[in-house]
Design an enzyme around this catalytic site. Structure first.
Site, PDB file in Angstrom:
ATOM      1  N   MET A  10     -11.903   4.877  -0.999  1.00  0.00           N
ATOM      2  CA  MET A  10     -12.601   5.146   0.270  1.00  0.00           C
ATOM      3  C   MET A  10     -13.269   6.504   0.124  1.00  0.00           C
ATOM      4  O   MET A  10     -12.847   7.516   0.704  1.00  0.00           O
ATOM      5  CB  MET A  10     -11.591   5.100   1.422  1.00  0.00           C
ATOM      6  CG  MET A  10     -11.199   3.673   1.772  1.00  0.00           C
ATOM      7  SD  MET A  10      -9.706   3.568   2.747  1.00  0.00           S
ATOM      8  CE  MET A  10      -8.502   3.596   1.430  1.00  0.00           C
TER       9      MET A  10
ATOM     10  N   PHE B  21      -6.778   4.921   7.784  1.00  0.00           N
ATOM     11  CA  PHE B  21      -5.385   5.197   8.152  1.00  0.00           C
ATOM     12  C   PHE B  21      -4.545   3.938   8.048  1.00  0.00           C
ATOM     13  O   PHE B  21      -5.047   2.839   8.285  1.00  0.00           O
ATOM     14  CB  PHE B  21      -5.300   5.703   9.603  1.00  0.00           C
ATOM     15  CG  PHE B  21      -6.141   6.915   9.860  1.00  0.00           C
ATOM     16  CD1 PHE B  21      -5.666   8.180   9.533  1.00  0.00           C
ATOM     17  CD2 PHE B  21      -7.418   6.788  10.394  1.00  0.00           C
ATOM     18  CE1 PHE B  21      -6.462   9.299   9.743  1.00  0.00           C
ATOM     19  CE2 PHE B  21      -8.221   7.908  10.607  1.00  0.00           C
ATOM     20  CZ  PHE B  21      -7.736   9.168  10.280  1.00  0.00           C
ATOM     21  N   GLY B  22      -3.276   4.123   7.719  1.00  0.00           N
ATOM     22  CA  GLY B  22      -2.328   3.008   7.772  1.00  0.00           C
ATOM     23  C   GLY B  22      -1.886   2.797   9.214  1.00  0.00           C
ATOM     24  O   GLY B  22      -2.163   3.618  10.094  1.00  0.00           O
TER      25      GLY B  22
ATOM     26  N   HIS C  52      -1.151  -1.103  -4.327  1.00  0.00           N
ATOM     27  CA  HIS C  52      -2.438  -0.750  -3.730  1.00  0.00           C
ATOM     28  C   HIS C  52      -2.461   0.758  -3.483  1.00  0.00           C
ATOM     29  O   HIS C  52      -1.611   1.301  -2.774  1.00  0.00           O
ATOM     30  CB  HIS C  52      -2.589  -1.530  -2.417  1.00  0.00           C
ATOM     31  CG  HIS C  52      -3.898  -1.367  -1.742  1.00  0.00           C
ATOM     32  ND1 HIS C  52      -5.033  -2.066  -2.119  1.00  0.00           N
ATOM     33  CD2 HIS C  52      -4.268  -0.590  -0.696  1.00  0.00           C
ATOM     34  CE1 HIS C  52      -6.039  -1.732  -1.324  1.00  0.00           C
ATOM     35  NE2 HIS C  52      -5.612  -0.831  -0.452  1.00  0.00           N
TER      36      HIS C  52
ATOM     37  N   GLY D 105       0.930  -2.155   4.187  1.00  0.00           N
ATOM     38  CA  GLY D 105       1.501  -0.812   4.081  1.00  0.00           C
ATOM     39  C   GLY D 105       2.701  -0.672   4.989  1.00  0.00           C
ATOM     40  O   GLY D 105       3.853  -0.790   4.550  1.00  0.00           O
TER      41      GLY D 105
ATOM     42  N   ASP E 294      -6.953  -6.310   3.852  1.00  0.00           N
ATOM     43  CA  ASP E 294      -6.263  -5.018   3.942  1.00  0.00           C
ATOM     44  C   ASP E 294      -6.401  -4.439   5.341  1.00  0.00           C
ATOM     45  O   ASP E 294      -7.509  -4.204   5.809  1.00  0.00           O
ATOM     46  CB  ASP E 294      -6.898  -4.066   2.904  1.00  0.00           C
ATOM     47  CG  ASP E 294      -6.291  -2.671   2.901  1.00  0.00           C
ATOM     48  OD1 ASP E 294      -5.232  -2.469   3.523  1.00  0.00           O
ATOM     49  OD2 ASP E 294      -6.895  -1.790   2.259  1.00  0.00           O
ATOM     50  N   GLY E 295      -5.244  -4.208   5.976  1.00  0.00           N
ATOM     51  CA  GLY E 295      -5.225  -3.506   7.262  1.00  0.00           C
ATOM     52  C   GLY E 295      -4.553  -4.310   8.366  1.00  0.00           C
ATOM     53  O   GLY E 295      -5.022  -5.384   8.736  1.00  0.00           O
TER      54      GLY E 295
ATOM     55  N   HIS F 112      -8.119   1.422  -4.285  1.00  0.00           N
ATOM     56  CA  HIS F 112      -9.095   1.224  -3.205  1.00  0.00           C
ATOM     57  C   HIS F 112      -9.750   2.565  -2.926  1.00  0.00           C
ATOM     58  O   HIS F 112      -9.140   3.453  -2.339  1.00  0.00           O
ATOM     59  CB  HIS F 112      -8.339   0.684  -1.973  1.00  0.00           C
ATOM     60  CG  HIS F 112      -9.172   0.508  -0.764  1.00  0.00           C
ATOM     61  ND1 HIS F 112      -8.637   0.251   0.481  1.00  0.00           N
ATOM     62  CD2 HIS F 112     -10.517   0.525  -0.581  1.00  0.00           C
ATOM     63  CE1 HIS F 112      -9.596   0.127   1.372  1.00  0.00           C
ATOM     64  NE2 HIS F 112     -10.755   0.306   0.751  1.00  0.00           N
TER      65      HIS F 112
ATOM     66  N   MET G  32     -11.946  -5.756   4.684  1.00  0.00           N
ATOM     67  CA  MET G  32     -11.132  -4.846   5.492  1.00  0.00           C
ATOM     68  C   MET G  32     -10.887  -5.467   6.864  1.00  0.00           C
ATOM     69  O   MET G  32     -11.836  -5.884   7.541  1.00  0.00           O
ATOM     70  CB  MET G  32     -11.838  -3.496   5.665  1.00  0.00           C
ATOM     71  CG  MET G  32     -11.863  -2.606   4.446  1.00  0.00           C
ATOM     72  SD  MET G  32     -10.240  -2.220   3.763  1.00  0.00           S
ATOM     73  CE  MET G  32      -9.437  -1.375   5.139  1.00  0.00           C
TER      74      MET G  32
ATOM     75  N   MET H 156      -8.723   8.549  -0.565  1.00  0.00           N
ATOM     76  CA  MET H 156      -9.609   8.901   0.557  1.00  0.00           C
ATOM     77  C   MET H 156     -10.157  10.302   0.370  1.00  0.00           C
ATOM     78  O   MET H 156      -9.408  11.211  -0.021  1.00  0.00           O
ATOM     79  CB  MET H 156      -8.832   8.852   1.867  1.00  0.00           C
ATOM     80  CG  MET H 156      -8.180   7.526   2.156  1.00  0.00           C
ATOM     81  SD  MET H 156      -7.242   7.644   3.680  1.00  0.00           S
ATOM     82  CE  MET H 156      -6.597   5.976   3.794  1.00  0.00           C
TER      83      MET H 156
ATOM     84  N   ASP I 117      -4.600   3.895  -2.115  1.00  0.00           N
ATOM     85  CA  ASP I 117      -5.726   4.245  -1.245  1.00  0.00           C
ATOM     86  C   ASP I 117      -6.184   5.671  -1.488  1.00  0.00           C
ATOM     87  O   ASP I 117      -5.513   6.629  -1.082  1.00  0.00           O
ATOM     88  CB  ASP I 117      -5.294   4.099   0.220  1.00  0.00           C
ATOM     89  CG  ASP I 117      -5.074   2.656   0.610  1.00  0.00           C
ATOM     90  OD1 ASP I 117      -6.054   1.887   0.584  1.00  0.00           O
ATOM     91  OD2 ASP I 117      -3.928   2.287   0.944  1.00  0.00           O
TER      92      ASP I 117
ATOM     93  N   SER J  11       0.839  -1.194   0.000  1.00  0.00           N
ATOM     94  CA  SER J  11       0.000   0.000   0.000  1.00  0.00           C
ATOM     95  C   SER J  11       0.875   1.246   0.000  1.00  0.00           C
ATOM     96  O   SER J  11       1.671   1.468   0.917  1.00  0.00           O
ATOM     97  CB  SER J  11      -0.906   0.015   1.236  1.00  0.00           C
ATOM     98  OG  SER J  11      -1.456   1.305   1.382  1.00  0.00           O
TER      99      SER J  11
HETATM  100  C1  DX5 Z   1      -6.423   1.690   5.386  1.00  0.00           C
HETATM  101  C2  DX5 Z   1      -5.972   1.438   3.967  1.00  0.00           C
HETATM  102  C3  DX5 Z   1      -4.866   0.473   3.905  1.00  0.00           C
HETATM  103  C4  DX5 Z   1      -3.603   0.898   4.622  1.00  0.00           C
HETATM  104  C5  DX5 Z   1      -2.935  -0.366   5.065  1.00  0.00           C
HETATM  105  O1  DX5 Z   1      -7.587   2.378   5.395  1.00  0.00           O
HETATM  106  O2  DX5 Z   1      -7.042   0.917   3.199  1.00  0.00           O
HETATM  107  O3  DX5 Z   1      -4.586   0.059   2.573  1.00  0.00           O
HETATM  108  O4  DX5 Z   1      -2.719   1.656   3.856  1.00  0.00           O
HETATM  109  O5  DX5 Z   1      -1.862  -0.031   5.867  1.00  0.00           O
HETATM  110  P1  DX5 Z   1      -1.328  -1.004   6.993  1.00  0.00           P
HETATM  111  O6  DX5 Z   1      -0.832  -2.247   6.309  1.00  0.00           O
HETATM  112  O7  DX5 Z   1      -0.244  -0.217   7.650  1.00  0.00           O
HETATM  113  O8  DX5 Z   1      -2.476  -1.322   7.933  1.00  0.00           O
HETATM  114 ZN    ZN Z   2      -6.512   0.006   1.249  1.00  0.00          ZN
END
Ligand code: DX5
Ligand code: ZN
Length: 223
Positions: free
Chosen positions: A67, A142-143, A32, A196, A174-175, A65, A136, A36, A34, A7
């Site tokens: 969001m 957030f990562g 990937h 990520g 993911d997450g 992805h 999810m 947002m 993201d 990610s």
């Molecule tokens: C969170 C995102 C993820 C995020 C994953 O809302 O959709 O893709 O970047 O990051 P990690 O692996 O650090 O949870």
């Molecule tokens: Zn994601």
């Protein structure tokens, strides 16, 4: 085959091209991305201009992805920017069936994402129309968040449903995925793994290889 999808949110934003090349050379399959909107999720990340500009520096499949509320508004622009796969949240689409159809019309692969609290049954009727379902394993936005363990059962339920319908739908998670918990989600039936922080924190190339070794071991156990 199991695919690793690093990610971009976890990368160094001053050195995106460098970080993308590192994970590509190490064997990642998807990138990937993201997107947002500050409405569906609290945060704002990046959008079409960034995706379009990165398209020139890599051959990785662009897994976007969304969001975003009513993401169908951006499907065409995303495809033009270079998205290969467009994933929309079931919770964000007023007309999910139509959103999926519009993604397919662009020629992109279509995917639907489910928040942790949304049951797998919410997408029963559209399952045959998507290439991938994203389960999810954190609340999106957030990562670097902690993996929510009850989502593993959702992966298992979905894999069983996909099998019983004779489909070959990919299942993405993911997450909060790390080398320590990834085997659990692979065992439950996931085959596209987003990571990520556990990829980009430290040596990204070495981290990708570590994930790929785990995938290979898990694959051998299956056969
Ligand atoms: C969170 C995102 C993820 C995020 C994953 O809302 O959709 O893709 O970047 O990051 P990690 O692996 O650090 O949870
Ligand atoms: Zn994601």
């Amino acid at each position: 085959m199991t695919i690793l999808a690093p990610s971009l949110l976890g990368a160094d934003f001053r050195n995106l091209e460098r970080d993308i090349k590192t994970v590509e050379e190490a064997g990642a399959g998807y990138l990937h991305l993201d997107v947002m909107d500050g409405a569906f999720v609290p945060s704002i990340s990046f959008g079409m201009p960034v995706i379009a500009s990165l398209r020139g520096c890599t051959n990785l499949l662009f897994d976007v992805h969304m969001m975003v509320e009513e993401p169908v508004r951006y499907v065409k622009d995303l495809r033009d920017a270079g998205a290969d796969l467009i994933c929309v949240h079931a919770e964000a689409c007023r007309h999910l069936d139509s959103a999926i159809a519009q993604i397919r019309q662009t020629g992109a692969k279509a995917a639907v994402a489910l928040n942790p609290a949304t049951p797998v049954s919410a997408i029963d009727l559209v399952l045959p129309q998507v290439d991938m379902v994203l389960i999810m394993s954190v609340n999106p936005g957030f990562g670097g968040q902690k993996f929510i363990p009850y989502t593993v059962e959702k992966v298992r339920t979905l894999r069983n449903r996909v099998r019983s319908l004779g489909l070959s739908t990919d299942i993405q998670v993911d997450g909060g995925i790390t080398p320590d918990n990834v085997e659990e989600v692979l065992d439950a039936g996931a085959n596209v793994i987003v990571a990520g922080s556990s990829v980009f924190r430290g040596d990204a190339g070495a981290n990708v290889k570590k994930f790929l070794e785990i995938f290979e071991r898990a694959g051998k156990q299956d056969s």
